[in-house]
Design a protein around this motif. Structure first.
Motif, mmCIF file in Angstrom:
data_model
loop_
_atom_site.group_PDB
_atom_site.id
_atom_site.type_symbol
_atom_site.label_atom_id
_atom_site.label_comp_id
_atom_site.label_asym_id
_atom_site.label_seq_id
_atom_site.Cartn_x
_atom_site.Cartn_y
_atom_site.Cartn_z
ATOM 1 N N THR A 43 0.645 -1.302 0.055
ATOM 2 C CA THR A 43 -0.068 -0.185 -0.097
ATOM 3 C C THR A 43 0.802 1.154 0.024
ATOM 4 O O THR A 43 0.701 2.215 -0.578
ATOM 5 C CB THR A 43 -0.911 -0.014 1.095
ATOM 6 O OG1 THR A 43 -1.712 -1.167 1.019
ATOM 7 C CG2 THR A 43 -1.718 1.216 1.322
ATOM 8 N N VAL A 47 1.158 4.353 -2.624
ATOM 9 C CA VAL A 47 0.901 5.868 -2.294
ATOM 10 C C VAL A 47 1.947 6.504 -2.905
ATOM 11 O O VAL A 47 1.861 7.361 -3.417
ATOM 12 C CB VAL A 47 0.906 5.913 -0.806
ATOM 13 C CG1 VAL A 47 0.974 7.321 -0.260
ATOM 14 C CG2 VAL A 47 -0.310 5.316 -0.278
ATOM 15 N N VAL A 50 1.824 7.160 -6.446
ATOM 16 C CA VAL A 50 1.048 8.437 -6.764
ATOM 17 C C VAL A 50 1.635 9.815 -6.394
ATOM 18 O O VAL A 50 1.538 10.777 -7.228
ATOM 19 C CB VAL A 50 -0.545 8.359 -5.899
ATOM 20 C CG1 VAL A 50 -1.289 9.679 -6.073
ATOM 21 C CG2 VAL A 50 -1.171 7.163 -6.361
ATOM 22 N N ASP A 87 -6.072 -0.205 -2.078
ATOM 23 C CA ASP A 87 -5.048 -0.702 -2.945
ATOM 24 C C ASP A 87 -5.716 -0.619 -4.476
ATOM 25 O O ASP A 87 -5.079 0.054 -5.420
ATOM 26 C CB ASP A 87 -4.310 -1.889 -2.924
ATOM 27 C CG ASP A 87 -3.393 -2.150 -1.656
ATOM 28 O OD1 ASP A 87 -3.047 -1.051 -1.088
ATOM 29 O OD2 ASP A 87 -3.064 -3.248 -1.523
ATOM 30 N N LEU A 90 -6.146 3.402 -5.237
ATOM 31 C CA LEU A 90 -4.642 3.902 -5.620
ATOM 32 C C LEU A 90 -4.280 3.622 -6.992
ATOM 33 O O LEU A 90 -3.554 4.274 -7.779
ATOM 34 C CB LEU A 90 -3.675 3.474 -4.499
ATOM 35 C CG LEU A 90 -3.976 4.107 -3.019
ATOM 36 C CD1 LEU A 90 -2.687 3.284 -2.079
ATOM 37 C CD2 LEU A 90 -3.658 5.603 -2.992
#
Length: 99
Positions: A43, A47, A50, A87, A90
């Motif tokens: 995860t 992040v 992104v 997830d 994202l």
């Protein structure tokens, strides 16, 4: 010519955005099993795909309420064991399927 499934295509598109380094979550005391460490790492890597700036990424992870998840933060989601929907969220952002 090889035809890839949608999942394989998405996986390769997402892998392009992942950082090569391993990222250690900030709150290790919440990890109860080795499997949860892998969940946290996956995860956190998303992040960082992104938002590549680790300071901004971790600030978002820990503090930003996500309306789609009832105002929970990404940190809250991971602590509650709800990594999979987070997830997917994202990955959709990485793939440009959401803002």
């Amino acid at each position: 010519m090889t035809i890839q499934s949608r999942n394989e295509t998405q996986a390769s598109a997402i892998e392009e955005h992942l950082r090569p380094s391993n990222v250690v979550p900030l709150w290790l005391h919440h990890m109860r099993t080795p499997a949860s460490i892998a969940d946290w790492a996956r995860t956190v890597e998303l992040v960082l795909a992104v938002e590549p700036d680790p300071t901004v990424a971790m600030a978002w992870f820990a503090n930003e309420a996500i309306a789609e998840f009832g105002g929970l933060t990404a940190y809250d989601m991971v602590c509650a064991g709800k990594n999979d929907p987070l997830d997917r969220f994202l990955r959709d952002i990485i793939l440009g399927q959401r803002d």
